[in-house]
Design a protein around this motif. Structure first.
Motif, PDB file in Angstrom:
ATOM      1  N   VAL A  55       1.084  -1.310   0.100  1.00 52.47           N
ATOM      2  CA  VAL A  55      -0.015   0.029  -0.086  1.00 52.47           C
ATOM      3  C   VAL A  55       0.732   1.305   0.041  1.00 52.47           C
ATOM      4  O   VAL A  55       0.444   2.357  -0.666  1.00 52.47           O
ATOM      5  N   GLN A  56       1.896   1.500   0.801  1.00 55.02           N
ATOM      6  CA  GLN A  56       2.950   2.363   0.725  1.00 55.02           C
ATOM      7  C   GLN A  56       3.543   2.610  -0.587  1.00 55.02           C
ATOM      8  O   GLN A  56       3.704   3.618  -0.894  1.00 55.02           O
ATOM      9  N   VAL A  57       3.928   1.549  -1.253  1.00 56.93           N
ATOM     10  CA  VAL A  57       4.531   1.757  -2.538  1.00 56.93           C
ATOM     11  C   VAL A  57       3.631   2.357  -3.257  1.00 56.93           C
ATOM     12  O   VAL A  57       3.750   3.097  -4.345  1.00 56.93           O
ATOM     13  N   ALA A  58       2.353   1.831  -3.494  1.00 60.73           N
ATOM     14  CA  ALA A  58       1.319   2.284  -4.501  1.00 60.73           C
ATOM     15  C   ALA A  58       0.885   3.827  -4.123  1.00 60.73           C
ATOM     16  O   ALA A  58       0.969   4.761  -5.010  1.00 60.73           O
ATOM     17  N   LYS A  59       1.032   4.053  -3.029  1.00 59.77           N
ATOM     18  CA  LYS A  59       0.608   5.646  -2.725  1.00 59.77           C
ATOM     19  C   LYS A  59       2.021   6.600  -3.032  1.00 59.77           C
ATOM     20  O   LYS A  59       1.783   7.437  -3.653  1.00 59.77           O
ATOM     21  N   LEU A  60       3.170   5.995  -2.879  1.00 58.28           N
ATOM     22  CA  LEU A  60       4.195   6.649  -3.281  1.00 58.28           C
ATOM     23  C   LEU A  60       4.325   6.648  -4.799  1.00 58.28           C
ATOM     24  O   LEU A  60       4.631   7.867  -5.604  1.00 58.28           O
ATOM     25  N   ASP A  61       4.028   5.734  -5.578  1.00 53.77           N
ATOM     26  CA  ASP A  61       3.863   5.765  -6.872  1.00 53.77           C
ATOM     27  C   ASP A  61       2.869   6.694  -7.609  1.00 53.77           C
ATOM     28  O   ASP A  61       3.217   7.474  -8.317  1.00 53.77           O
ATOM     29  N   ARG A  62       1.571   6.872  -6.975  1.00 54.66           N
ATOM     30  CA  ARG A  62       0.422   7.789  -7.306  1.00 54.66           C
ATOM     31  C   ARG A  62       1.196   9.140  -7.038  1.00 54.66           C
ATOM     32  O   ARG A  62       0.881   9.942  -7.586  1.00 54.66           O
ATOM     33  N   MET A  63       1.832   9.422  -5.970  1.00 53.49           N
ATOM     34  CA  MET A  63       2.397  10.705  -5.634  1.00 53.49           C
ATOM     35  C   MET A  63       3.357  11.043  -6.675  1.00 53.49           C
ATOM     36  O   MET A  63       3.369  12.191  -6.811  1.00 53.49           O
ATOM     37  N   VAL A  64       4.211  10.211  -7.053  1.00 54.92           N
ATOM     38  CA  VAL A  64       5.306  10.539  -8.012  1.00 54.92           C
ATOM     39  C   VAL A  64       4.516  10.834  -9.431  1.00 54.92           C
ATOM     40  O   VAL A  64       4.767  11.792 -10.044  1.00 54.92           O
ATOM     41  N   GLU A  65       3.391  10.088  -9.844  1.00 60.12           N
ATOM     42  CA  GLU A  65       2.853  10.423 -10.841  1.00 60.12           C
ATOM     43  C   GLU A  65       1.944  11.626 -10.850  1.00 60.12           C
ATOM     44  O   GLU A  65       1.848  12.309 -11.867  1.00 60.12           O
ATOM     45  N   LYS A  66       1.530  12.094  -9.786  1.00 63.69           N
ATOM     46  CA  LYS A  66       0.839  13.470  -9.641  1.00 63.69           C
ATOM     47  C   LYS A  66       1.971  14.492  -9.600  1.00 63.69           C
ATOM     48  O   LYS A  66       1.657  15.579 -10.381  1.00 63.69           O
ATOM     49  N   ILE A  67       3.093  14.217  -9.313  1.00 67.37           N
ATOM     50  CA  ILE A  67       4.239  15.302  -9.177  1.00 67.37           C
ATOM     51  C   ILE A  67       4.448  15.471 -10.885  1.00 67.37           C
ATOM     52  O   ILE A  67       4.735  16.709 -11.152  1.00 67.37           O
ATOM     53  N   LYS A  68       4.755  14.347 -11.552  1.00 67.44           N
ATOM     54  CA  LYS A  68       5.089  14.364 -12.906  1.00 67.44           C
ATOM     55  C   LYS A  68       3.946  15.062 -13.546  1.00 67.44           C
ATOM     56  O   LYS A  68       4.575  16.026 -14.569  1.00 67.44           O
ATOM     57  N   ARG A  69       2.792  14.978 -13.387  1.00 64.10           N
ATOM     58  CA  ARG A  69       1.437  15.482 -14.306  1.00 64.10           C
ATOM     59  C   ARG A  69       1.647  17.021 -13.904  1.00 64.10           C
ATOM     60  O   ARG A  69       1.511  17.810 -14.733  1.00 64.10           O
ATOM     61  N   GLU A  70       1.812  17.404 -12.513  1.00 68.97           N
ATOM     62  CA  GLU A  70       2.006  18.800 -12.191  1.00 68.97           C
ATOM     63  C   GLU A  70       3.138  19.470 -12.858  1.00 68.97           C
ATOM     64  O   GLU A  70       2.952  20.706 -13.509  1.00 68.97           O
ATOM     65  N   GLU A  71       4.289  18.841 -13.088  1.00 71.94           N
ATOM     66  CA  GLU A  71       5.620  19.171 -13.616  1.00 71.94           C
ATOM     67  C   GLU A  71       5.198  19.504 -15.063  1.00 71.94           C
ATOM     68  O   GLU A  71       5.755  20.528 -15.679  1.00 71.94           O
ATOM     69  N   GLU A  72       4.568  18.532 -15.571  1.00 75.11           N
ATOM     70  CA  GLU A  72       4.297  18.743 -17.147  1.00 75.11           C
ATOM     71  C   GLU A  72       3.198  19.835 -17.677  1.00 75.11           C
ATOM     72  O   GLU A  72       3.447  20.659 -18.474  1.00 75.11           O
ATOM     73  N   ARG A  73       2.319  19.974 -16.419  1.00 79.56           N
ATOM     74  CA  ARG A  73       1.515  21.049 -16.616  1.00 79.56           C
ATOM     75  C   ARG A  73       2.024  22.385 -16.488  1.00 79.56           C
ATOM     76  O   ARG A  73       1.766  23.420 -17.447  1.00 79.56           O
ATOM     77  N   ILE A  74       2.872  22.448 -15.462  1.00 83.20           N
ATOM     78  CA  ILE A  74       3.460  23.871 -15.330  1.00 83.20           C
ATOM     79  C   ILE A  74       4.653  24.246 -16.158  1.00 83.20           C
ATOM     80  O   ILE A  74       4.706  25.097 -16.874  1.00 83.20           O
ATOM     81  N   GLY A  75       5.215  23.244 -16.533  1.00 82.83           N
ATOM     82  CA  GLY A  75       6.769  23.372 -17.089  1.00 82.83           C
ATOM     83  C   GLY A  75       6.429  23.057 -18.658  1.00 82.83           C
ATOM     84  O   GLY A  75       6.774  23.651 -19.697  1.00 82.83           O
TER      85      GLY A  75
END
Length: 127
Positions: A107-127
């Motif tokens: 569960v912790q690995v899945a949460k961290l993967d989702r957080m990484v995906e959200k961060i990547k989406r935000e970086e793509e949206r901003i950058g």
């Protein structure tokens, strides 16, 4: 008479020193007596403990009731079954704990993967 008074006046430091030595002697003596008494008390307690343990061991040698050999065998069988059950319970308990730990890690690995995906989406949206 004056010779005696002069002698007494000149000997006051020696008299006081002698009285001081006597006082120190009594103080040291009382400390040693106090230490000896506490040691004797400890030894007395140890003797009492040994006597209690001796009487307890003697009582264990002579049970209050007699158990027939059949009943004694039944008790041994039940005791062996209880030991097996306790071992099985421990094994299952350990297995459950390990599985829960593995699930928490997944569960912790899945949460961290989702957080990484959200961060990547935000970086793509901003950058």
């Amino acid at each position: 008479m004056t010779d005696i008074l002069v002698l007494v006046e000149n000997s006051w430091p020696f008299i006081l020193f002698f009285i001081g030595l006597i006082i120190v002697y009594f103080i040291i003596r009382e400390i040693r007596v106090m230490y000896t008494r506490t040691t004797e008390a400890k030894i007395g307690l140890e003797k009492e403990k040994i006597n209690l343990m001796r009487t307890d061991m003697e009582q264990k040698g002579r049970p209050f009731f007699r158990v027939s050999p059949e009943k004694l065998q039944d008790i041994k069988v039940i005791d062996d079954e209880n030991a097996l059950l306790e071992t099985d319970i421990f094994a299952r308990h350990t297995e459950v704990e390990k599985r829960i730990e593995r699930l928490e890690n997944k569960v912790q690995v899945a949460k961290l993967d989702r957080m990484v995906e959200k961060i990547k989406r935000e970086e793509e949206r901003i950058g």
